[in-house]
Design an enzyme around this catalytic site. Structure first.
Site, short mmCIF file in Angstrom:
data_model
loop_
_atom_site.label_atom_id
_atom_site.label_comp_id
_atom_site.label_asym_id
_atom_site.label_seq_id
_atom_site.Cartn_x
_atom_site.Cartn_y
_atom_site.Cartn_z
N SER A 51 39.70 -48.43 -63.49
CA SER A 51 40.38 -47.14 -63.33
C SER A 51 40.76 -46.61 -64.70
CB SER A 51 41.65 -47.31 -62.49
OG SER A 51 42.64 -47.94 -63.27
N LYS A 52 41.35 -45.44 -64.71
CA LYS A 52 41.74 -44.82 -65.98
C LYS A 52 42.65 -45.73 -66.78
CE LYS A 52 40.56 -40.21 -66.07
NZ LYS A 52 40.27 -39.65 -64.74
N ARG A 53 43.46 -46.53 -66.07
CA ARG A 53 44.39 -47.40 -66.76
C ARG A 53 43.67 -48.42 -67.65
NH1 ARG A 53 47.06 -51.11 -64.23
NH2 ARG A 53 46.01 -50.58 -62.30
N HIS A 54 42.53 -48.86 -67.20
CA HIS A 54 41.86 -49.89 -67.99
C HIS A 54 40.37 -49.61 -68.17
CE1 HIS A 54 41.79 -50.84 -63.86
NE2 HIS A 54 42.65 -51.81 -63.85
N VAL A 85 37.97 -44.60 -69.23
CA VAL A 85 38.26 -43.40 -70.01
C VAL A 85 37.10 -43.21 -70.98
CG1 VAL A 85 40.75 -43.65 -69.79
CG2 VAL A 85 39.57 -44.74 -71.70
#
Ligand code: GLU
Length: 465
Positions: free
Chosen positions: A245-248, A251
């Site tokens: 996800s964007k958290r890990h 990006v």
């Protein structure tokens, strides 16, 4: 191996280059480099609704930052439409593709019947020419789609270089559409024509494409094309085992630049994401190219591990040239609107901090303290620059005005000041740090003082006395 290896990276420009795409690009690039081959970049921009020029640029920027130069391309599928249409005509002429006039309503009805019978929905071949079969009369005014005449018997199989042998019964595959009613070719078909025309020998891509591979192989065979080897890379999971996800990591790779990672740290990190060379963790791009093979790609999902990436980044920062780090730090300060006005050479500050910095932004933070007017927070000031501390700084200042400017002499001046005032090291060093840099923690104080130079050091002390 021969030097005829040709690999490709074929991103769809519907978003930035993320970690998964970057790893696919890296592996394709490295495999070509390893074998003295050619790495092709192909932009799969036929999904016009979702493709944007910004996304193309973001992909090119990301690849440049990672140092993954393509030998050929970028080729854009939208510029190859005539070629796809030409191949479709050839296939129609050869009988490996055919026109299908089935309407949407008919397909819906077919699907409903098949679902009622608990069958997998599939095209039933009603327009497929067969020897001895009479086809219906084409309905007037209907633009047909073009379908591939998929073999009905046997299996389509390949030795996946990561997953091992994969076999799909042709009976599982229906005659898929290769050109829509408006004549535009479909995704799976464009990929096939491109891999063929670009003479790709090794298709290294994400395993979200495994389902496309049997269809693509069948079309390649129908075209008399050589079938490349396929290596399907398993997905990358977040550190918690969930989808990335964007958290890990999901990006843009350019976010890593923003966050102060060196590209070689990211490349080294990506190299180990699903591939290994013994226990080696830290290795150069050159070593990676020398070692990279498809045999050591793991078929299981790789897990994103931010701590490992941070560790690698710190290692690369330690190894990096001071001048390069200084240029990075100065550029980062400029982006923050900080102009270097004062203080020591940025390279000297880098030498002082690179052993302890986790990322380039921390180096920029450190440099900022040295090269701009420091205003310690009022409470830091009140806590550390007490009257006894100022008295000590005053006599230290007098000594520093006189000493030979090197670390040993500076250290002696601090010790003499401690002895004179009956203070311990931190009771002098911490106020001195606050006076010079506005913070109570810094690398070794004598080194910090030395890096400032006499004039700047005295000037900063004087402001507080
Ligand atoms: N364009 C596809 C994607 O971005 C890749 C297709 C391929 O590698 O064959 O996922």
């Amino acid at each position: 191996m021969s030097s005829t290896v040709r690999t490709r990276f074929a991103p769809s420009p519907t978003g930035f280059l993320h970690i998964g795409g970057a790893r696919t690009a890296l592996f394709s690039w490295a495999y070509a480099r390893r074998h003295g081959g050619t790495f092709v970049l192909r932009i799969e921009d036929t999904d016009v609704a979702r493709s944007t020029p910004e996304a193309v640029q973001a992909i090119l920027d990301g690849m440049r930052w990672l140092g993954l130069e393509a030998d050929e391309g970028p080729f854009y599928q939208m510029q190859r439409m005539d070629r796809y249409k030409e191949v479709i005509q050839q296939m129609l002429a050869a009988g490996t593709a055919y026109h299908c006039y089935t309407s949407k309503e008919e397909l819906d009805a077919l699907r409903a019947e098949q679902e009622a019978r608990k069958e997998k929905p599939r095209y039933d071949g009603r327009w497929r020419p067969e020897p001895g079969k009479t086809l219906p009369e084409p309905p007037a005014g209907v633009q047909p789609v073009v379908r591939f005449r998929n073999p009905t018997d046997g299996v389509v199989a390949w030795d996946d270089q990561v997953k091992g042998r994969i076999e799909i019964a042709n009976a599982e595959l229906d005659d898929f559409i290769i050109a829509r009613a408006d004549g535009t070719p479909t995704y799976n078909f464009c990929v096939v024509v491109d891999d063929w025309d670009m003479r790709i020998t090794h298709v290294i891509r994400g395993d979200d494409h495994v389902n496309n591979t049997p269809r693509q192989i069948n079309v390649l065979r129908a075209l008399g094309a050589e079938v490349p080897l396929y290596a399907h890379l398993s997905m990358i999971l977040g550190g918690d085992g969930a989808k990335l996800s964007k958290r890990h990591g999901a990006v843009s790779v350019m976010q890593y630049d923003e966050d102060g990672y060196l590209p070689e740290a990211v490349v080294n990190y990506l190299a180990r994401l699903g591939w290994s060379h013994g226990d080696d963790e830290l290795f150069s791009r050159e070593q990676f190219v020398e070692w990279f093979d498809l045999d050591h790609i793991t078929p299981s999902a790789a897990q994103f591990n931010t701590d490992k990436l941070n560790w690698l980044n710190a290692q690369y920062i330690k190894q990096a040239d001071d001048a390069r780090l200084a240029a990075e730090a100065v550029a980062r300060l400029a982006r923050r609107g900080v102009v270097v006005t004062d203080g020591p050479a940025p390279t000297a500050v880098m030498a002082l901090y690179k052993e302890r910095a986790a990322n380039l932004n921390e180096l920029a933070d450190a440099l900022e303290l040295f090269v701009t007017e420091v205003h310690p927070a009022a409470e830091v000031f009140a806590q550390h620059l007490t009257e006894p501390a100022k008295a000590a700084l005053r006599s230290l200042r007098a000594r520093l005005a006189e000493v030979v400017w090197d670390k040993a002499a500076i250290n002696q001046a601090i010790k003499d000041t401690m002895a004179e005032h009956g203070l311990k090291m931190p009771q002098v060093a911490i106020p001195l740090r606050v006076a010079l840099l506005g913070v109570p923690q810094t690398p070794s104080i004598d080194a910090v003082v030395e890096v400032f130079g006499r004039e700047a050091a005295l000037r900063r002390i004087d402001r507080h006395l």
